[in-house]
Design a protein around this motif. Structure first.
Motif, short mmCIF file in Angstrom:
data_model
loop_
_atom_site.label_atom_id
_atom_site.label_comp_id
_atom_site.label_asym_id
_atom_site.label_seq_id
_atom_site.Cartn_x
_atom_site.Cartn_y
_atom_site.Cartn_z
N ASP A 23 12.28 5.16 -2.96
CA ASP A 23 12.11 5.55 -4.37
C ASP A 23 13.05 4.75 -5.27
O ASP A 23 12.68 4.36 -6.38
CB ASP A 23 12.40 7.04 -4.53
CG ASP A 23 11.31 7.91 -3.89
OD1 ASP A 23 10.23 7.37 -3.61
OD2 ASP A 23 11.57 9.11 -3.68
N SER A 55 5.15 -3.69 8.77
CA SER A 55 5.22 -3.03 7.46
C SER A 55 6.59 -2.41 7.32
O SER A 55 7.16 -1.89 8.29
CB SER A 55 4.13 -1.95 7.34
OG SER A 55 4.33 -0.91 8.28
N GLN A 107 0.86 -1.18 0.00
CA GLN A 107 0.00 0.00 0.00
C GLN A 107 0.89 1.23 0.00
O GLN A 107 1.69 1.42 0.93
CB GLN A 107 -0.92 0.01 1.22
CG GLN A 107 -1.91 1.17 1.22
CD GLN A 107 -2.89 1.07 2.37
OE1 GLN A 107 -2.92 0.10 3.10
NE2 GLN A 107 -3.70 2.11 2.51
N GLY A 108 0.76 2.03 -1.04
CA GLY A 108 1.63 3.19 -1.15
C GLY A 108 3.08 2.73 -1.27
O GLY A 108 3.43 1.92 -2.12
N ARG A 109 3.92 3.23 -0.41
CA ARG A 109 5.32 2.84 -0.41
C ARG A 109 5.64 1.99 0.83
O ARG A 109 6.68 2.15 1.45
CB ARG A 109 6.21 4.08 -0.44
CG ARG A 109 6.23 4.75 -1.82
CD ARG A 109 6.83 3.82 -2.88
NE ARG A 109 6.72 4.33 -4.22
CZ ARG A 109 7.59 5.17 -4.77
NH1 ARG A 109 8.62 5.58 -4.08
NH2 ARG A 109 7.42 5.58 -5.99
N LYS A 110 4.73 1.08 1.15
CA LYS A 110 4.96 0.18 2.27
C LYS A 110 4.64 -1.26 1.86
O LYS A 110 3.63 -1.51 1.18
CB LYS A 110 4.12 0.56 3.48
CG LYS A 110 4.61 1.81 4.20
CD LYS A 110 3.87 2.03 5.51
CE LYS A 110 4.43 3.23 6.26
NZ LYS A 110 3.73 3.44 7.56
#
Length: 230
Positions: free
Chosen positions: A219, A214, A204-207
């Protein structure tokens, strides 16, 4: 069968080790030495798989003897003292036995040597990476690859987080540890983290979400998200 020798300035200690070796079919005792210099010379001119060596000897310590060898066999240190454990760790000893040596404890150390020898001998063959071996707490530790959830880099050390919650700390760069693991099964997602791909439950997102934690996806490792979703 592992070819071994024993070096100890105490005759009774050599007799005990020889007796124990005779009880283990996986071992073949080539020779025993009360003189460390003679033992070192034998090691330089003969193929030996496993060395049992006392640390405290009058002419040369077991630590210095092992350091002097260009081609080191697997090593199990024996000693009456506990204060040499770090040196044994530095030299990647299979194990470290305190005198008086109990046979069951001796046999466990030999089992580690046999397994590690098989692991190295079969390196490069299919399925050999089901287990890896790292040095932790002054001895070699076997880790089942399927139990590893993620790796956490701490400069020169790596924390190996297992599915049962156990954490193993080893002195090794993350890059080197990843090279030991099966290609494609583990991916770096951050400068500080690498995960077992199959242990990731969702993203989820950057996790990346694992069973109980988590972890951030940086990037520079964002391509992991696309690869995981395939």
């Amino acid at each position: 069968m592992l070819k071994c020798i024993a070096i100890d300035d105490e005759p009774l200690a050599l007799t005990l080790i020889s007796t124990y070796v005779a009880r283990i079919p996986a071992l073949q005792m080539l020779q025993i030495f009360e003189n460390a210099v003679a033992g070192a010379e034998f090691l330089r001119n003969n193929e030996v798989d496993l060395l049992f060596v006392d640390i405290n000897m009058p002419d040369i310590t077991g630590i210095d003897l092992v350091r002097s060898l260009a081609n080191k066999p697997m090593v199990i240190f024996t000693t009456a003292y506990k204060n040499f454990a770090y040196e044994g760790f530095e030299l990647e000893a299979i194990d470290y036995l305190l005198k008086p040596i109990d046979f069951n404890r001796f046999a466990k150390a030999v089992d580690k040597a046999v397994e590690y020898h098989g692991y190295k001998y079969n390196a490069g063959t299919p399925g050999h990476n089901q287990s890896i071996y790292v040095y932790s707490e002054y001895r070699i530790v076997k880790i089942t690859v399927g139990e590893v959830e993620y790796l956490e880099s701490m400069e020169d050390y790596v924390k190996i987080h297992l599915a049962d919650g156990k954490v193993i700390l080893t002195l090794m760069p993350m890059k080197k540890l990843l090279e030991k693991l099966p290609a494609g099964k583990f991916r770096r997602i951050h400068r500080s983290y690498a995960v077992a791909v199959e242990k990731v439950k969702s993203i989820q997102g950057r996790k990346a979400f694992l069973k109980d934690i988590s972890l951030p996806i940086s990037d520079s490792h964002a391509d992991f998200v696309k690869g995981w979703a395939k």
